[in-house]
Every structure is written in structure tokens, then in C-alpha cells.
Design an enzyme around this catalytic site. Structure first.
Site, PDB file in Angstrom:
ATOM      1  N   CYS A  70       0.830  -1.207   0.000  1.00 17.39           N
ATOM      2  CA  CYS A  70       0.000   0.000   0.000  1.00 17.39           C
ATOM      3  C   CYS A  70       0.866   1.260   0.000  1.00 17.39           C
ATOM      4  CB  CYS A  70      -0.955  -0.009   1.190  1.00 17.39           C
ATOM      5  SG  CYS A  70      -0.146  -0.237   2.791  1.00 17.39           S
TER       6      CYS A  70
ATOM      7  N   HIS B 146      -1.507   0.996   7.697  1.00 16.19           N
ATOM      8  CA  HIS B 146      -1.963   1.059   6.307  1.00 16.19           C
ATOM      9  C   HIS B 146      -1.730   2.469   5.781  1.00 16.19           C
ATOM     10  CE1 HIS B 146      -4.152   0.021   2.734  1.00 16.19           C
ATOM     11  NE2 HIS B 146      -5.056   0.964   2.943  1.00 16.19           N
TER      12      HIS B 146
END
Length: 966
Positions: free
Chosen positions: A98, A339
């Protein structure tokens, strides 16, 4: 419907009043539950497995009534993967990538960078270099028909581990550096400098000596400014601290070139020029000295939408305004997990978008929104709440990189926002779009085929399900019906083979796993799907039902018969028609009967589809006396007759015996007039204490090792029970000699020791491998269960235990022996065997002594048979073998037959052996040959006896006067 256990009991309740010989068809149908009422839909929460007539809850609900077409497939609408008009394209997260996706989206929205990268053509038709992969990725992000694309080509070219999250700030530096190095080799000057033009600024580290005032500048380039946020509330404070003066004193003093000595000094950073794209790294991840690990600072930092960097530039007073174009977010509380997402402003429309891997969300209005809950890290209660932000400012505790674009670039010609994809890239994009469209058509076609198939299956099931309830019937497996109704399972042929009993019919125990359907429905199903065997009304097994009836009745009758027998045996029989029963059997007959009935009942139960009475193999390793003994066996003597020990038996009436006989039809039967075993009486009269002792010893050893004696339930190297991990090894010679003693304890000498050293080398190592024992060396050994080894070690002297163990590693089994294999001696043993085959070493040659032309052979081997009880007894004597390492000279034959060398006359096949220097080969003597010995003068003690003597020959054969004589 009643629970299955109740149905099982009801199916056999009739046996209480019906004898096996009186069983009628109605009783058989009750046992097979033919008349159990069928269940109605809605009456059962699930299918009644004990009821063959229950046809609900097997998956039919999915096919009855109206059905949604979506239930016929598990394929999503391929158009849901299609990119909507005027939307951006996402990037697939390959596991932990990510952080890569956020930077790629930010760089893609740098129009000038994208436009310049497009200037470099791809040499090959497929992208190979990092620059080419980035070009192709940008082209797909711009013109792909997909909602999201796979960046694995670029990630693989970068050599990134998709399963491990890297430091995002470090990745940004390294990637830009790598890209700059790659583009610097291009011929186009615009490409050579694109990274510097976009991201590179100039600064210098200036050190001023406090003593002489000399300034020492150190020029440097930067691609991003790393700003400390600890202790600060807004971006201005962070930049100010970055540029503030640093005192150099004490141990940190500066060496001044003018003063030629260390002096106190002041050091600061001066910004000379700024790049078009200003990357500000907020140092959220810092090293914690207490824990020795990185930690994340969840400090709120305020930053403006417009940033004036003019006051921070050296020697410039005019404004230098930057517009916020991207904010990179780290969601999570740990520096090692979390994340990454990116908020990016569209340069064409000024709209803000949130890029979260495959998902892209447009912000409402044209303002950046960071205040929603999902963008805030999980925090403890002690942390401060989010402060209020002034107009034109934003505040975040998760932002780790701010991207500002120079306002001069923002105010450029609007036509510059149009970036055309060059033809060589557009062809690659069009090829990918064609693949995507083909995939969409393929998925749509698969959906249509599944729907058409489902509709046809729906009609078939609906039609056939109505035909299933039966009067005239056949049985089919319940599991097959479930799979037939389960559209996700490929329907195979009907297999009833697992339902068969030993008579080839439907086993009563399997009726709960089958369903009774109509003959018409069965005809259709078997015609369409095949299989068999067909099980209709004639497949109900009368034999199995009768046997089960007999067993159940006897089990029910056992308690009553036990009481009656107990009362009847209290007094002596009144007539001479009584029968002998062992006292031990009489004491335990109820338990023995129960065990026998349970065994019989087990035989009537289904055993994995085996027929013809073949049941599961039962492993019995222990083999104790009580486990092996059957009723009335305790009054059997060794000869199979009535035991002479009257104290161990009792006379019972014919009525008692008839009741016992029902439970033990194969038990030994002796009436009152039966005489005891005559052989046992003769032996008893002889009164030899040593023979009695031997018999007792043999009896005890036999009862303790009955399986070893009878060669039943023997372990093998290829098939071990799962619960046994170790077997023990003894010489086969020991077992054979022991069996001889058990059979004839009065004629043979008891075996007292186990000579395992025969199987070991001089170093104490085992002489055989697991593979060699499988291929032939097992003829030298016997395997024992652990329980048998316990008995052996108690009754015999053991010089060295030998065992073979089995351990599991994953899906493989490893065998090892103790003591371990002696490889040196094993190799020598194999070499010796090969040489023996060539040179007669250790070969057995028989020497037979003949007298008066009569030949009686002693231990001549299994192929030479003799008759008569005396000869049979003699044949069981141990074979006299000579150690092959010693020369078989005259003393061996002399000791065996008491014939002096000068009286020995040897011959073979009528030819006299007179050459003392001859070898076996030259004389025609091969292994297993028989040499005849005739003495010149018979010796009195042996005149009436002929002998055969085995000689193990050394490698040179036999020669010399010692063996052949004169």
C-alpha cells in the site's frame, strides 16, 4: 420424527417375541424401516438419517418454488470491474504494497512528470526497465478500462518483497534516486533532468566561527525536507526549527581553517532554491532509546493549503507560494504496521480524491477532508483531542508526507493539464483493454451457461423430486442425493457398493444412510447417471436379520439363563448323562458368552463394504491367557482330549449343558462317560519330575506367548498398527527351538536364553538394514510385539535387546534400529556373501554315516523326510553345525560320529573321495551335497544308529588328510 437412536431400537424391538426360525417378511421390513412414516416438509429441521423415507432437508428447498437466477452461479458481474467514466484507476495491493501505491498515485498526478516520462519510447514491445514499467503503469492509470490495475510488473522490477511492509519515506528517496539515475542515461536532455527539475532544490550547510567570523558553506541538493514534528503544533514551527542555528561547542566544537584550531561555532541551513514539487516529510517514526525500537508520534500537526516559503529562502524577499497537492496518511499506532493511503488533488479540476489501493473516493466539494474517523489512528484516552483548524488549514495526527506544488505551475496554461499518451504506450494499453473485454465476455458467457444449466437442473429436480416418494421402491445413497441436489457438485454415478452385506444384499446397518425412492424415479436416475448395484425390495437380507435376531435374543436371555444355570449347578447331577465343564469356564461363562455375543454382533455389523464375511482385521498384540481362552478349553489337554485333572472340571446336568451349548456351539464337549486322555495318564504314571516341570514351563510360556506359538497376528515390517511404534527382534532360530520345546516339552530341552548376539557384529552393531530385511534378510529374524518382548525378557536371558522403531516426519515414515547398523561390518558381510557364492565359503555340506547298507538320516534338512515316531523325535534335535572359520578337519567328523580319521571312507554318488589335496569344485561337491561316511570298524555305542552331519565349509573348501582320511 423420533431421534435416530429411537428408530434404531424400534427397528429391532420385535426380536423379543420372535425366534430366528419364525421371522417373516414383515419383521424384515420393520428391521429395514420400510414402514416408518415419511416426513413432511416443514416438520423436520434437518433430514432424519435414521428414516429411509425422510426426503426433506437434503437440499431440495433450493429447487422448489421461484428461484433467483443469481443462485445458479457464483460469478460476479464482470462490469463491476469496469472503470466508470471520468474516474481514476486504483492499484491492487499485492500483500503489503500500500505504501508503494500511495506514491505511485501521487507521482501519476504530477502532470509534468508524467508528460516528460512519456517522451522516452519503449525499445522492446514489452516493458523491461524500471522507467518503462513506470511509463506503462502511468498509461494504464490514464486510459485503462479496468477499475484497478496490477502493479506487479513494476514491483517485481524494483525487487520489492510484497509480503513485507517497507519504510515509506526510505522507499520514496531510493525510488527517486534510482529513477534519476536511469533517466540520466537518456539522450533527451528533458528526460535527463526531469527528476531534478521537479523535486530537486539547493541548500547549504553554513558554519560560522565565533572567534574569527569566517563562514564555511557546504552546498547540497535535497529532494525533500525532513521536518521534526516533536514538540511542534504547525508546519511553520517545523520549518523554522529545520533552519534554526545550531551551537557547536564543547566536544562538538568546529575546526576552523583560519584559526587552525577547534573553536565554538554556529551552524545553520540556508535554502537557496526550491523545486517545483516540494515534498515535506514529517518525521513521525522516531527511535525510542528506552525500547530500542521505532515508535510513531501521533502528534497533531497543522498545515496550510497555501504555503509561503519566501521568508525561508536566503536572499529573497518576494513571495514563493506553494499549493497543497497531496497528503500521504499512515493509519495505525505502530511504526511497524498499519496502512497507507493518499489524498491527492486533481490538477485539472482541483477536486480532492482519496486513493486507498483499489478503492478511490471523491471528496465532497473541492476541499480536503481529513477529519473522518477512518483517517484517525487508534489512540489512548490520555491523548489530546483534535485541535480546531483555522480556515485554509488542515490538521492531522497521521499525515507523514505533504506535497506542495509551486503556484506558478498551478497558474500555467490550462491546456498543459492535457497529457497525451504516446502511440507506443497506447498500443500496449489497447492490448490490455482487449484482454479485459475478452475476459468480460468470457465471464458473461460463463454466467449465462451456469444460469441455463441451473434452469434445466431446476426443472429436472422439480420433476423428479415429486416422483421420489415410493410404494414400489429402490434404495439410493443419501449422500448421492445431496450431491445431486447441490449444483456446485459434479454428479457422479450412483454407487451402492458400500451398502452391501456379506451376502451381497443391503446391510441393515446401512439403511439409515440410504433413501427409499420410487422405482420410476430410480429408473430415470440410473439411466441418466449410471451406477449400481440396484437395491430393490428383494435386496433386504434375511440372513443378516436372522443372525442379528439370534444375537439380540441371546443377549436379552443371558441374564435369565445365568440365574437359572447358577441354581441348577448347586447340586450334583442325578443321572449318568452329565457333561464335564471346566471350573474356570463355569465361573466366567457369562462374561465369555457376552464377549462371544458381542463378537457375533460385530460380525453382523457393516464393515466398510467388505463382502463374503470378510471383516476388519483385529489386532491383538498382548495375547494374554484369559483373552485367548474359549469356553471349556481349560479342560483340554495338550493332545486335545479330556484333561486328567479332575479338580479343574465339574460335572453338570444335561439341562445345564444344553443352555451353555446355545452360547458356545463350538465348545469342546465331553460327557460323563468320556475317559480322560490316555497319553496324559501314561505320562502321569511315568512321574518324571523334569517332564512335569517342562510341561508346566511350556504351558506357562505358551499361554503367555500363544500368538507367537501359533504364528497368529504376527507383526510385519510393511504393516504396523498405528498405535505401535516399536517392534523387537530375536533370531528366528530361537523362536523355532522354542516352538519345538512347547510342542514336545517332554522330548526337548527348554530354551533358556535369547542369543541376539548372533545378529550383531563384533562391534555390537546390527547387521541388517530395514530394506535388506524386506528383501530377504528377514529369514534370519523374528519380530515381536512390545507385550511379547516383556514376556520374553522375564522368562529368558537376553544378551542384547534389539528393536526397530518407526517415527513420522510430515507425510513420511522413518525406520531406525537399536543398536544402530554397523556400516563397516555390513559392507563386509555383503562382500563375504558374494564371495561365498563364488567360493563355497560357509556352504552346508551333509555327511551321512551308513551302516549295513541302511540309511537313517539325522537332520538332513526339510527336504529329506523320515518315518516313525522315534525318527520324528530325533529330527527335532538341534542341527550340529561347525563354525566355518575353523577348518573342518578330522576332529569334527570324529567328534560327530566317533569315527577316527583312519577309519573314515568318504564317497559321493558312488565315487570314492581319496584325493586329500582336492577341492570341492574339482570333486563335484556343491552346497547341500550329501557325502557318505562308512567306518571300517563300527563303534559299539553307535553301531545301530546312522547319522547325517552338516559341515560349513571355509572359503578354500575341504582338503587334507584330516577330512578325507586315508
Amino acid at each position: 420424527m423420533a431421534p435416530r437412536v429411537h428408530l434404531d431400537k424400534a427397528a429391532w424391538r420385535w426380536v423379543e417375541s420372535v425366534r430366528p426360525e419364525d421371522i417373516q417378511r414383515e419383521h424384515i421390513e420393520i428391521a429395514y424401516r420400510i414402514c416408518v412414516p415419511a416426513c413432511k416438509r416443514g416438520a423436520c429441521r434437518r433430514n432424519c438419517k435414521g428414516n429411509p423415507n425422510c426426503l426433506v432437508g437434503i437440499g431440495e428447498h433450493a429447487w422448489l418454488g421461484e428461484i433467483d437466477e443469481n443462485t445458479f452461479h457464483n460469478i460476479d458481474d464482470p462490469n463491476s470491474e469496469r472503470r466508470d467514466k471520468n474516474t481514476f484507476v486504483g492499484l491492487t495491493n499485492l500483500g503489503a504494497t500500500c505504501y508503494v501505491n500511495t506514491f505511485l498515485q501521487v507521482w501519476f498526478h504530477n502532470l509534468e512528470l508524467r508528460r516528460t516520462l512519456y517522451l522516452s519510447p519503449i525499445v522492446n514491445y514489452e516493458p523491461r526497465s524500471i522507467c518503462e514499467h513506470l511509463q506503462y503503469l502511468f498509461a494504464l492509470l490514464q486510459n485503462s478500462n479496468r477499475r484497478y490495475i496490477d502493479p506487479s510488473g513494476l514491483v517485481k522490477a524494483l525487487g520489492l518483497d510484497t509480503g513485507q511492509q517497507q519504510d515509506a519515506q526510505e522507499f520514496s528517496k531510493l525510488f527517486l534516486s534510482l529513477l534519476e539515475d536511469t533517466l540520466s542515461k537518456q539522450k533527451n536532455p528533458n528526460l535527463q533532468n526531469v527528476i531534478q527539475q521537479q523535486f530537486c532544490g539547493q541548500m547549504s550547510y553554513v558554519t560560522v566561527c565565533n572567534q574569527c567570523g569566517r563562514a564555511s558553506p557546504l552546498p547540497s541538493r535535497f529532494y525533500e525536507l525532513e521536518l521534526n514534528i516533536q514538540g511542534h503544533k504547525n508546519l511553520t514551527e517545523c520549518v523554522t526549527e529545520f533552519l534554526k542555528d545550531e551551537k557547536l561547542d564543547g566536544d562538538n566544537r568546529y575546526f576552523c581553517e583560519s584559526c587552525q584550531s577547534k573553536q565554538n561555532a554556529t551552524r545553520r541551513i540556508k535554502l537557496h532554491s526550491l523545486p517545483r514539487t516540494l515534498n515535506l516529510q514529517l518525521m513521525r517514526f522516531v527511535f525510542d532509546r528506552q525500547t530500542g525500537h521505532k515508535k510513531k508520534l501521533n502528534t497533531f500537526i497543522s498545515f496550510p493549503e497555501q504555503l509561503n516559503m519566501g521568508p525561508f529562502l536566503e536572499g529573497k524577499d518576494e513571495p514563493c507560494v506553494y499549493e497543497l497537492s497531496a497528503v500521504l496518511i499512515h493509519r495505525g499506532v505502530s511504526a511497524y504496521s498499519g496502512h497507507y493511503i493518499a489524498h491527492v488533488r486533481d490538477a485539472r479540476t482541483s477536486d480532492w480524491y482519496k486513493f486507498n489501493d483499489e478503492e478511490i473516493e471523491k471528496m465532497e466539494g473541492k476541499k480536503l477532508q481529513l477529519g473522518i474517523e477512518e483517517d484517525i489512528a487508534e489512540t489512548v484516552k490520555s491523548q489530546t483531542r483534535k485541535p480546531k483548524c483555522s480556515k485554509g488549514y488542515h490538521c492531522s495526527r497521521n499525515a507523514y508526507m505533504l506535497v506542495y506544488k509551486c503556484q506558478r505551475d498551478e497558474d500555467a496554461d490550462p491546456m498543459d493539464t492535457n497529457v497525451e499518451v504516446p502511440g507506443f504506450l497506447e498500443r500496449l494499453v489497447e492490448r490490455d483493454n482487449r484482454k479485459f473485454e475478452e475476459w468480460c465476455l468470457e465471464m458473461a458467457d460463463m454466467r449465462k451457461q451456469s444460469v441455463d444449466k441451473g434452469k434445466a437442473k431446476h426443472e429436472e429436480v422439480k420433476e423428479l423430486y415429486e416422483l421420489l416418494p415410493a410404494d414400489d421402491y429402490e434404495f439410493v445413497p443419501l449422500e448421492w442425493l445431496k450431491k445431486w441436489l447441490d449444483d456446485s457438485t459434479v454428479t457422479k454415478e450412483i454407487d451402492n457398493s458400500n451398502f452391501l452385506c456379506s451376502h451381497g444384499k443391503l446391510h441393515p446397518d446401512k439403511v439409515g444412510e440410504a433413501k427409499r425412492i420410487s422405482l420410476r424415479a430410480a429408473e430415470i436416475l440410473f439411466e441418466r447417471y449410471g451406477g449400481g448395484p440396484r437395491l430393490d425390495g428383494s435386496a433386504l437380507c434375511e440372513e443378516c436379520v436372522g443372525q442379528r435376531c439370534r444375537v439380540l435374543r441371546l443377549k436379552n436371555q443371558l441374564a435369565e439363563d445365568y440365574k437359572e444355570v447358577t441354581n441348577l449347578i448347586k447340586g450334583p447331577p442325578k443321572s449318568e448323562s452329565g457333561f464335564w465343564v471346566g471350573k474356570s469356564s463355569l465361573r466366567s461363562w457369562r462374561q465369555l458368552a457376552l464377549e462371544q455375543l458381542e463378537e457375533d454382533e460385530e460380525e453382523t455389523k457393516h464393515s466398510n463394504g467388505k463382502t463374503n464375511g470378510e471383516g476388519p482385521e483385529i489386532s491383538n498384540q498382548g495375547g494374554g491367557e484369559e483373552e485367548m481362552k474359549t469356553f471349556n478349553e481349560d479342560i483340554l489337554c495338550w493332545h486335545g482330549g479330556l484333561s486328567i485333572l479332575e479338580s479343574e472340571r465339574r460335572l453338570v446336568t444335561e439341562e445345564v449343558w444344553s443352555k451353555l451349548r446355545v452360547y458356545f456351539p463350538k465348545a469342546p464337549q465331553f460327557n460323563q462317560l468320556q475317559e480322560p486322555c490316555q497319553q496324559c495318564l501314561r505320562l502321569e504314571r511315568e512321574g518324571k519330575e523334569n517332564e512335569a516341570l517342562n510341561r508346566m514351563m511350556a504351558s506357562e510360556q505358551k499361554s503367555s506367548l500363544i500368538n507367537l506359538f501359533q504364528e497368529k497376528n504376527r507383526p510385519t515390517l510393511t504393516k504396523w498398527p498405528e498405535e505401535t511404534d516399536i517392534l523387537y527382534i530375536v533370531p528366528l532360530f530361537f523362536v523355532e527351538e522354542w516352538r519345538k520345546f512347547i510342542r514336545r516339552p517332554a522330548k526337548t530341552t527348554p530354551v533358556s536364553s535369547v542369543g541376539n548376539s548372533l545378529l550383531l557384529c563384533p562391534h555390537g552393531g546390527f547387521m541388517f538394514t530395514y530394506d535388506s530385511m524386506l528383501k530377504g534378510d528377514a529369514q534370519h529374524i523374528a519380530l515381536l510385539w512390545p507385550s511379547e518382548w516383556d514376556v520374553i525378557s522375564r522368562h529368558f536371558l537376553v544378551d542384547q535387546p534389539i528393536s526397530i522403531c518407526r517415527i513420522s516426519e510430515g507425510l513420511s515414515l522413518i525406520m531406525f534400529v537399536y543398536p544402530e547398523l554397523c556400516r563397516e561390518c555390513r559392507e563386509g558381510f555383503i562382500f563375504q556373501q558374494q564371495r561365498d557364492m563364488r567360493e563355497y565359503a560357509q556352504a552346508t555340506v551333509y555327511v551321512r554315516k551308513v551302516t549295513d547298507d541302511k540309511r537313517i538320516m539325522k537332520d538332513a534338512g526339510p527336504e529329506m523326510n523320515v518315518s516313525g515316531s522315534d525318527a520324528e523325535d530325533e529330527r527335532e534335535e538341534p542341527v550340529a553345525k561347525v563354525d566355518g572359520e575353523r577348518d573342518p578337519d578330522f576332529s569334527q567328523i570324529m567328534h560327530a560320529f566317533s569315527v577316527a580319521p583312519f577309519d573314515q571312507n568318504l564317497s559321493i554318488d558312488g565315487r570314492c573321495l581319496t584325493d586329500d589335496s582336492a577341492t570341492l569344485g574339482s570333486l563335484g561337491v556343491i552346497p547341500e551335497s550329501v557325502i557318505c561316511l562308512k567306518a571300517d570298524e563300527p563303534i559299539a555305542d553307535y553301531a545301530a544308529m546312522d547319522d547325517v552331519y552338516q559341515v560349513c565349509m571355509p572359503e578354500e573348501g575341504f582338503k587334507g588328510t584330516g577330512l578325507l582320511g586315508h
